[in-house]
Design a protein around this motif. Structure first.
Motif, PDB file in Angstrom:
ATOM      1  N   ARG A   1       0.839  -1.192   0.000  1.00  0.00           N
ATOM      2  CA  ARG A   1       0.000   0.000   0.000  1.00  0.00           C
ATOM      3  C   ARG A   1       0.874   1.243   0.000  1.00  0.00           C
ATOM      4  N   THR A   2       0.271   2.348  -0.362  1.00  0.00           N
ATOM      5  CA  THR A   2       0.937   3.643  -0.282  1.00  0.00           C
ATOM      6  C   THR A   2       0.476   4.336   0.994  1.00  0.00           C
ATOM      7  N   ILE A   3       1.428   4.695   1.840  1.00  0.00           N
ATOM      8  CA  ILE A   3       1.077   5.369   3.086  1.00  0.00           C
ATOM      9  C   ILE A   3       0.401   6.701   2.760  1.00  0.00           C
ATOM     10  N   PRO A   4      -0.808   6.938   3.238  1.00  0.00           N
ATOM     11  CA  PRO A   4      -1.514   8.184   2.918  1.00  0.00           C
ATOM     12  C   PRO A   4      -0.919   9.373   3.662  1.00  0.00           C
ATOM     13  N   ILE A   5      -1.007  10.530   3.060  1.00  0.00           N
ATOM     14  CA  ILE A   5      -0.508  11.742   3.715  1.00  0.00           C
ATOM     15  C   ILE A   5      -1.609  12.796   3.858  1.00  0.00           C
ATOM     16  N   GLY A   6      -2.784  12.483   3.371  1.00  0.00           N
ATOM     17  CA  GLY A   6      -3.870  13.452   3.403  1.00  0.00           C
ATOM     18  C   GLY A   6      -4.763  13.305   4.619  1.00  0.00           C
ATOM     19  N   LYS A   7      -6.047  13.405   4.397  1.00  0.00           N
ATOM     20  CA  LYS A   7      -7.044  13.361   5.471  1.00  0.00           C
ATOM     21  C   LYS A   7      -6.934  12.065   6.265  1.00  0.00           C
ATOM     22  N   GLY A   8      -6.934  12.183   7.570  1.00  0.00           N
ATOM     23  CA  GLY A   8      -6.871  11.021   8.430  1.00  0.00           C
ATOM     24  C   GLY A   8      -5.476  10.656   8.897  1.00  0.00           C
ATOM     25  N   GLN A   9      -4.447  11.189   8.231  1.00  0.00           N
ATOM     26  CA  GLN A   9      -3.069  10.860   8.605  1.00  0.00           C
ATOM     27  C   GLN A   9      -2.598  11.728   9.773  1.00  0.00           C
ATOM     28  N   SER A  10      -1.676  11.182  10.547  1.00  0.00           N
ATOM     29  CA  SER A  10      -1.088  11.921  11.665  1.00  0.00           C
ATOM     30  C   SER A  10      -0.240  13.077  11.154  1.00  0.00           C
ATOM     31  N   ARG A  11      -0.463  14.267  11.689  1.00  0.00           N
ATOM     32  CA  ARG A  11       0.357  15.414  11.321  1.00  0.00           C
ATOM     33  C   ARG A  11       1.693  15.397  12.062  1.00  0.00           C
ATOM     34  N   GLY A  12       1.766  14.619  13.132  1.00  0.00           N
ATOM     35  CA  GLY A  12       3.059  14.414  13.768  1.00  0.00           C
ATOM     36  C   GLY A  12       3.990  13.636  12.867  1.00  0.00           C
ATOM     37  N   PHE A  13       3.398  12.744  12.055  1.00  0.00           N
ATOM     38  CA  PHE A  13       4.185  11.980  11.079  1.00  0.00           C
ATOM     39  C   PHE A  13       4.443  12.787   9.820  1.00  0.00           C
ATOM     40  N   PHE A  14       3.394  13.316   9.229  1.00  0.00           N
ATOM     41  CA  PHE A  14       3.540  14.081   7.991  1.00  0.00           C
ATOM     42  C   PHE A  14       2.730  15.369   8.082  1.00  0.00           C
ATOM     43  N   PRO A  15       3.389  16.511   8.110  1.00  0.00           N
ATOM     44  CA  PRO A  15       4.805  16.742   7.804  1.00  0.00           C
ATOM     45  C   PRO A  15       5.747  16.756   9.010  1.00  0.00           C
ATOM     46  N   GLY A  16       5.242  16.438  10.217  1.00  0.00           N
ATOM     47  CA  GLY A  16       6.043  16.634  11.419  1.00  0.00           C
ATOM     48  C   GLY A  16       7.394  15.946  11.415  1.00  0.00           C
ATOM     49  N   ASP A  17       7.457  14.704  10.889  1.00  0.00           N
ATOM     50  CA  ASP A  17       8.719  13.967  10.941  1.00  0.00           C
ATOM     51  C   ASP A  17       9.820  14.602  10.097  1.00  0.00           C
ATOM     52  N   PHE A  18       9.448  15.421   9.108  1.00  0.00           N
ATOM     53  CA  PHE A  18      10.470  16.151   8.370  1.00  0.00           C
ATOM     54  C   PHE A  18      11.255  17.056   9.319  1.00  0.00           C
ATOM     55  N   GLY A  19      10.582  17.567  10.338  1.00  0.00           N
ATOM     56  CA  GLY A  19      11.231  18.445  11.298  1.00  0.00           C
ATOM     57  C   GLY A  19      12.292  17.749  12.121  1.00  0.00           C
ATOM     58  N   LEU A  20      12.140  16.433  12.356  1.00  0.00           N
ATOM     59  CA  LEU A  20      13.134  15.709  13.143  1.00  0.00           C
ATOM     60  C   LEU A  20      14.488  15.690  12.444  1.00  0.00           C
ATOM     61  N   ALA A  21      14.482  15.525  11.131  1.00  0.00           N
ATOM     62  CA  ALA A  21      15.742  15.547  10.386  1.00  0.00           C
ATOM     63  C   ALA A  21      16.384  16.932  10.427  1.00  0.00           C
ATOM     64  N   VAL A  22      15.549  17.960  10.447  1.00  0.00           N
ATOM     65  CA  VAL A  22      16.064  19.332  10.566  1.00  0.00           C
ATOM     66  C   VAL A  22      16.707  19.528  11.936  1.00  0.00           C
ATOM     67  N   VAL A  23      16.062  18.999  12.982  1.00  0.00           N
ATOM     68  CA  VAL A  23      16.640  19.069  14.325  1.00  0.00           C
ATOM     69  C   VAL A  23      18.001  18.390  14.344  1.00  0.00           C
ATOM     70  N   LEU A  24      18.070  17.195  13.772  1.00  0.00           N
ATOM     71  CA  LEU A  24      19.327  16.438  13.763  1.00  0.00           C
ATOM     72  C   LEU A  24      20.417  17.174  13.003  1.00  0.00           C
ATOM     73  N   THR A  25      20.103  17.646  11.811  1.00  0.00           N
ATOM     74  CA  THR A  25      21.102  18.311  10.976  1.00  0.00           C
ATOM     75  C   THR A  25      21.597  19.602  11.612  1.00  0.00           C
ATOM     76  N   ALA A  26      20.679  20.419  12.102  1.00  0.00           N
ATOM     77  CA  ALA A  26      21.065  21.678  12.740  1.00  0.00           C
ATOM     78  C   ALA A  26      21.851  21.420  14.021  1.00  0.00           C
ATOM     79  N   SER A  27      21.513  20.363  14.732  1.00  0.00           N
ATOM     80  CA  SER A  27      22.235  20.030  15.963  1.00  0.00           C
ATOM     81  C   SER A  27      23.656  19.592  15.660  1.00  0.00           C
ATOM     82  N   VAL A  28      23.840  18.851  14.581  1.00  0.00           N
ATOM     83  CA  VAL A  28      25.191  18.457  14.164  1.00  0.00           C
ATOM     84  C   VAL A  28      26.030  19.695  13.847  1.00  0.00           C
ATOM     85  N   LYS A  29      25.434  20.651  13.129  1.00  0.00           N
ATOM     86  CA  LYS A  29      26.152  21.899  12.806  1.00  0.00           C
ATOM     87  C   LYS A  29      26.435  22.702  14.069  1.00  0.00           C
ATOM     88  N   SER A  30      25.463  22.755  14.975  1.00  0.00           N
ATOM     89  CA  SER A  30      25.652  23.498  16.216  1.00  0.00           C
ATOM     90  C   SER A  30      26.682  22.821  17.114  1.00  0.00           C
TER      91      SER A  30
END
Length: 203
Positions: A42-71
């Motif tokens: 199946r294709t994981i849905p990103i629209g209605k009914g999906q967790s916003r913590g997952f999409f788009p929220g999980d994109f933010g976790l990679a930003v936290v990691l990358t910025a933390s490495v630079k910091s």
């Protein structure tokens, strides 16, 4: 276990920023989509009914990691405790306690088969119990002792994106997790998030 986490953190600290960002986006949401296609047909849905913590929220976790490495690279003097196995073990244990608590609390929201689906298992053990502590091992000293206000701001922005998604999700929890009814809010649909009728694509 602490050695594995410490080694993984050191590899990320030595990697270019774009590799770290790509790694983070591969862990989530990338791997969730891959597991959905390969092991759940199946294709994981990103629209209605999906967790916003997952999409788009999980994109933010990679930003936290990358910025933390630079910091982290701007730290002039790091307290010795943050270089010890005890610090790593403490963070990992904390992450695992949170992961177990979340997994047990989440049990009532899914049927047994959905609860044991590949994406659900990966989310609970791969993302919460491995990726989360790995981010924290780097982010905590980076945010506390890093000398770059820019990278700290970027890291906090990514964290707010993820937390904002989770906060939105708490307002969308249906009364009946297995049969969310239509209402004045777009409810989370747990049948879409982790499916019950999953099977590998080759079956």
């Amino acid at each position: 276990v602490a050695t594995l986490f410490a080694w993984s953190a050191n590899q990320l600290l030595a990697a270019p920023w774009w590799v770290v960002l790509g790694f983070g986006w591969l862990v989530t949401p990338g791997m969730m989509f891959i597991l959905g296609w390969v092991l759940e047909s199946r294709t994981i849905p990103i629209g209605k009914g999906q967790s916003r913590g997952f999409f788009p929220g999980d994109f933010g976790l990679a930003v936290v990691l990358t910025a933390s490495v630079k910091s982290f690279a701007t730290i002039s003097e790091l307290p010795p405790f943050f270089l010890t196995p005890a610090y790593t073990a403490l963070v990992v244990c904390g992450g695992w306690v949170i992961g177990v608590a979340f997994t047990l609390h989440d049990r009532r929201r899914y049927t047994r088969r959905a609860y044991l689906s590949p994406t659900k298992l990966y989310h609970d053990f791969g993302i919460i119990c491995f990726y989360g502590p790995l981010i924290a091992i780097i982010a905590l000293p980076a945010l506390l002792f890093g000398r770059s206000s820019v990278w700290s701001t970027v890291a906090l922005s990514g964290l707010l994106l993820w937390l904002g998604g989770l906060a939105l999700d708490t307002r969308r929890i249906p009364i009946d997790p297995q049969d969310p009814a239509a209402g004045h809010r777009p409810f989370l649909n747990y049948k879409l998030i982790h499916a019950e009728d999953w099977k590998p694509f080759w079956k």
